[in-house]
Design an enzyme around this catalytic site. Structure first.
Site, PDB file in Angstrom:
ATOM      1  N   GLU A   1      11.788  24.121  15.393  1.00 20.95           N
ATOM      2  CA  GLU A   1      11.013  22.895  15.591  1.00 20.95           C
ATOM      3  C   GLU A   1      11.133  21.968  14.381  1.00 20.95           C
ATOM      4  O   GLU A   1      11.414  20.780  14.521  1.00 20.95           O
ATOM      5  CB  GLU A   1       9.534  23.278  15.821  1.00 20.95           C
ATOM      6  CG  GLU A   1       8.640  22.112  16.101  1.00 20.95           C
ATOM      7  CD  GLU A   1       8.921  21.475  17.452  1.00 20.95           C
ATOM      8  OE1 GLU A   1       8.493  22.048  18.454  1.00 20.95           O
ATOM      9  OE2 GLU A   1       9.578  20.428  17.494  1.00 20.95           O
TER      10      GLU A   1
ATOM     11  N   ASP B   1      12.998  18.320  14.428  1.00 19.95           N
ATOM     12  CA  ASP B   1      12.185  17.126  14.170  1.00 19.95           C
ATOM     13  C   ASP B   1      12.721  16.352  12.967  1.00 19.95           C
ATOM     14  O   ASP B   1      12.878  15.130  13.018  1.00 19.95           O
ATOM     15  CB  ASP B   1      10.720  17.520  13.886  1.00 19.95           C
ATOM     16  CG  ASP B   1      10.058  18.226  15.058  1.00 19.95           C
ATOM     17  OD1 ASP B   1      10.660  18.277  16.141  1.00 19.95           O
ATOM     18  OD2 ASP B   1       8.935  18.740  14.874  1.00 19.95           O
TER      19      ASP B   1
ATOM     20  N   SER C   1       9.455  18.059  22.316  1.00 16.25           N
ATOM     21  CA  SER C   1       9.587  18.236  20.872  1.00 16.25           C
ATOM     22  C   SER C   1      10.720  17.390  20.312  1.00 16.25           C
ATOM     23  O   SER C   1      10.663  16.937  19.178  1.00 16.25           O
ATOM     24  CB  SER C   1       9.940  19.695  20.575  1.00 16.25           C
ATOM     25  OG  SER C   1       8.813  20.490  20.606  1.00 16.25           O
TER      26      SER C   1
ATOM     27  N   ASP D   1      12.329   1.750  32.523  1.00 16.75           N
ATOM     28  CA  ASP D   1      11.542   2.532  33.482  1.00 16.75           C
ATOM     29  C   ASP D   1      12.407   3.678  34.024  1.00 16.75           C
ATOM     30  O   ASP D   1      13.544   3.459  34.421  1.00 16.75           O
ATOM     31  CB  ASP D   1      11.103   1.605  34.622  1.00 16.75           C
ATOM     32  CG  ASP D   1      10.088   2.260  35.550  1.00 16.75           C
ATOM     33  OD1 ASP D   1       9.627   3.388  35.240  1.00 16.75           O
ATOM     34  OD2 ASP D   1       9.767   1.651  36.584  1.00 16.75           O
TER      35      ASP D   1
ATOM     36  N   GLY E   1       7.448   2.047  37.625  1.00 16.38           N
ATOM     37  CA  GLY E   1       6.191   1.845  36.897  1.00 16.38           C
ATOM     38  C   GLY E   1       5.736   3.141  36.245  1.00 16.38           C
ATOM     39  O   GLY E   1       6.488   4.120  36.177  1.00 16.38           O
TER      40      GLY E   1
ATOM     41  N   ASP F   1       4.269   6.693  35.495  1.00 15.26           N
ATOM     42  CA  ASP F   1       4.102   7.938  36.254  1.00 15.26           C
ATOM     43  C   ASP F   1       3.815   9.078  35.282  1.00 15.26           C
ATOM     44  O   ASP F   1       4.154   9.000  34.105  1.00 15.26           O
ATOM     45  CB  ASP F   1       5.360   8.232  37.092  1.00 15.26           C
ATOM     46  CG  ASP F   1       6.623   8.228  36.244  1.00 15.26           C
ATOM     47  OD1 ASP F   1       6.787   9.158  35.422  1.00 15.26           O
ATOM     48  OD2 ASP F   1       7.443   7.281  36.363  1.00 15.26           O
TER      49      ASP F   1
END
Ligand code: NAG
Ligand code: NAG
Ligand code: NAG
Length: 569
Positions: free
Chosen positions: A281, A285, A485, A528, A547, A549
């Site tokens: 992780e 990152d 992540s 979108d 749009g 969701d």
């Protein structure tokens, strides 16, 4: 036969009444029927075991701070960008004097010395043995073992407070909240020199270059030294400088190979440089945050093991940043838990801390979770929203992926990544900025999943970014990592670049993002994503649609459009 005098009976009655009165002076403050899923009670906690407890008092005017947050975060507001000072924030959050005197007299009576651990003075911490905790809280602290990790958590399913103190208290913690282990990104080993069967284009592997081209993040170096992008590290995840250097040498050789990051430690955090200990992780990152935000100063904020409890670790990190004058303008957190692991007061307390950080001008981005409508869980009946993503004052980031067919770098289509967690909070109602989106999405699915989610809840995620097959170097081994992540630091890097440009132009950084993102200008600057879904809990999950969701939110970032939307020319 001995005759007992009337006065003897009267005395007995008096004792009974007094005990009754003392008991009734305590009221149950929080309770739950069973521990969180995954935990099993194994017995009473050893009475001499020392507990570190925190008692959090209610803020005096959180509604007032919420108003202020909107005033400085809504582009339509006159005060947009005029973030609060710490003193101004504290005024809304500090407890009332009645609350302080109620808690201090309770601590005094019980001969407890507590220390203040939050900038607003609303959270106090003290150590007591289990036996004393049981008596001052009318609790039964017990040992609960997690079925996967075998780790033990000491918790109680119920606790009480004196009736005059209880109304002032948000929560005592850790008591009835349980946090499951973090879900780490999915990884597979990757032979960087081998020939992959599938198309080696950006539609299959995600590299820095792909993300730079697809998002439009500028390659030029940012110049603002006081615009820091903070990357959260929890759970003994360490970011290795040599892995970062080798990663950049391969994928962004033009960036100085000395690209480095600063460190901030909370709760005994550290960043050991033993290369075998690098975490997936933390490596993912940091490598993508540094690689994408060339020139923006990076800070790895490592929260250490002084709390065995994750909700406290999160709160301590946020409080440390609230108190920090050189706090990051963007905070990216790729860790989370299921909302229901926390009790409502604990989830609310953490969310209030994020509200303070937003009011001070920091954008907080958190990953939406890795298991579709199951949040971070495979086993679920009702859908599981994730925390702290479900807090209305953070920007929750889901994940997308490019479609292989007809791929070109400047004309690609995206679909939802199937793991992208999304849904609706059971604790927080849809905030003003997204109320219309939530109700129209709920109406559009026509009663599907009735009873499995809260139709009026805050919807997550808010936005998304690519999150599949990120080439990552971990302990000198190449891997492909996938998850929200991965997508969270990508969106955070976009915001960090926008802030760098805004500051360079003499403007304020963006701060709490959502009122902007949900505005007409904000949504028009996002791509979108309207295909794909997020299966989980033995269902096919929600569908991505045109749009907003609850799979990919409003969509993925388009830097060129975003910079215009935030007023850069
Ligand atoms: C790919 O291109 C072909 C030919 O132009 C077209 O028929 C097909 O619909 C395209 N696929 C996608 C996913 O756009
Ligand atoms: C992008 O690809 C789609 C699908 O293949 C095609 O219909 C469209 O014309 C392309 N657009 C551009 C600007 O090339
Ligand atoms: C979701 O998408 C699937 C596949 O396109 C479709 O069959 C289903 O009807 C959609 N569900 C809703 C509620 O629209």
């Amino acid at each position: 036969m001995v005759l007992l005098s009337a006065s003897f009976f009267a005395a007995l009655v008096a004792i009974a009444v007094a005990t009754q009165a003392e008991r009734s002076a305590y009221v149950i403050h929080e309770r739950r029927d069973t521990p969180a899923r995954g935990f099993v009670k194994v017995g009473l906690a050893p009475s001499s075991h020392e507990l570190t407890l925190r008692i959090s008092l209610k803020p005096n005017n959180i509604a007032g701070l919420e108003k202020e947050l909107y005033a400085v975060s809504d582009p339509k507001s006159e005060r947009y960008g005029k973030h609060l000072t710490l003193d101004e924030v504290v005024k809304y959050v500090k407890p009332t004097s009645e609350a302080l005197s109620a808690v201090n007299s309770w601590l005094d009576v019980n001969k407890i010395t507590a220390k203040i651990i939050s900038p607003a003075g609303d959270t106090l911490q003290f150590n007591v043995p289990v036996s004393k905790a049981n008596s001052i809280l009318n609790a039964e602290f017990s040992s609960f073992t997690h079925s996967d990790t075998k780790e033990t958590a000491i918790r109680t399913l119920q606790y009480s407070l004196p009736a005059d103190l209880s109304p002032h208290v948000a929560y005592v913690h850790p008591t009835t909240s349980f946090t499951n282990p973090f879900v780490t990104p999915k990884i597979e080993p990757f032979n960087i020199n081998g020939k992959r069967e599938i198309d080696p284009s950006c539609a299959d592997l995600t590299t820095l270059e792909c993300l730079l081209e697809e998002t439009g993040i500028p390659k030029r170096s940012a110049t603002q030294k006081n615009n820091v992008l903070g990357i959260s590290g929890f759970s003994n995840q360490f970011a290795h400088q040599s892995d970062l250097k080798d990663f950049l040498a391969k994928y962004r050789p033009e960036m100085s190979s000395s690209a480095k990051f600063d460190l901030q430690f909370v709760d005994g955090g550290s960043n050991t440089q033993v290369r075998d200990f690098a975490g997936v992780e933390a490596s993912l990152d940091m490598q993508y945050a540094v690689g994408l935000s060339g020139g923006v100063p990076l800070r790895f904020i490592s929260v250490g093991p002084l709390n065995d409890d994750k909700a406290s670790s999160f709160l301590d990190q946020v409080n440390a940043l609230i108190a920090d004058n050189s706090r990051p303008t963007v905070l990216s957190t790729s860790y989370g838990f299921n909302e229901q692991d926390l009790t409502l007061p604990v989830a609310e307390g953490l969310c209030n801390a994020y509200m303070q950080l937003g009011a001070l001008g920091t954008s907080v981005l958190t990953s939406s979770g890795e298991r579709g409508v199951g949040g971070n869980s495979w086993f679920c009946d009702t859908f599981l929203p994730t925390a702290p993503s479900s807090c209305p004052w953070v920007t929750s980031v889901g994940a997308s992926q490019t479609i292989l067919e007809n791929y070109t770098k400047n004309n690609f289509s995206e679909v939802a990544a199937s793991f992208s967690a999304g849904g609706f909070s059971n604790y927080f109602k849809a905030p003003a900025y997204q109320e219309a989106d939530v109700s129209s999405y709920v109406a559009s699915i026509n009663g599907q999943y009735e009873g499995r989610y809260n139709k009026a809840g805050r919807g997550i995620p808010d936005v998304s970014a690519q999150g599949v097959n990120f080439v990552t170097l971990v302990s000198n081994e190449w891997n492909l990592a996938s998850g929200t992540s991965a997508s969270t630091p990508v969106f955070a890097a976009v915001v960090a670049h926008l802030n760098a440009e805004l500051i360079a132009a003499g403007k304020r950084p963006l701060g709490f993002l959502n009122p902007f993102l949900y505005s007409a200008a904000g949504r028009a600057a996002l791509n979108d994503v309207s295909a794909g879904n997020n299966p989980g809990c033995d269902t096919s999950g929600f569908n991505a649609t045109v749009g907003w969701d609850p799979v990919t939110g409003l969509g993925t970032p388009n830097y060129v459009k975003l910079r215009k939307a935030v007023g850069l020319v």
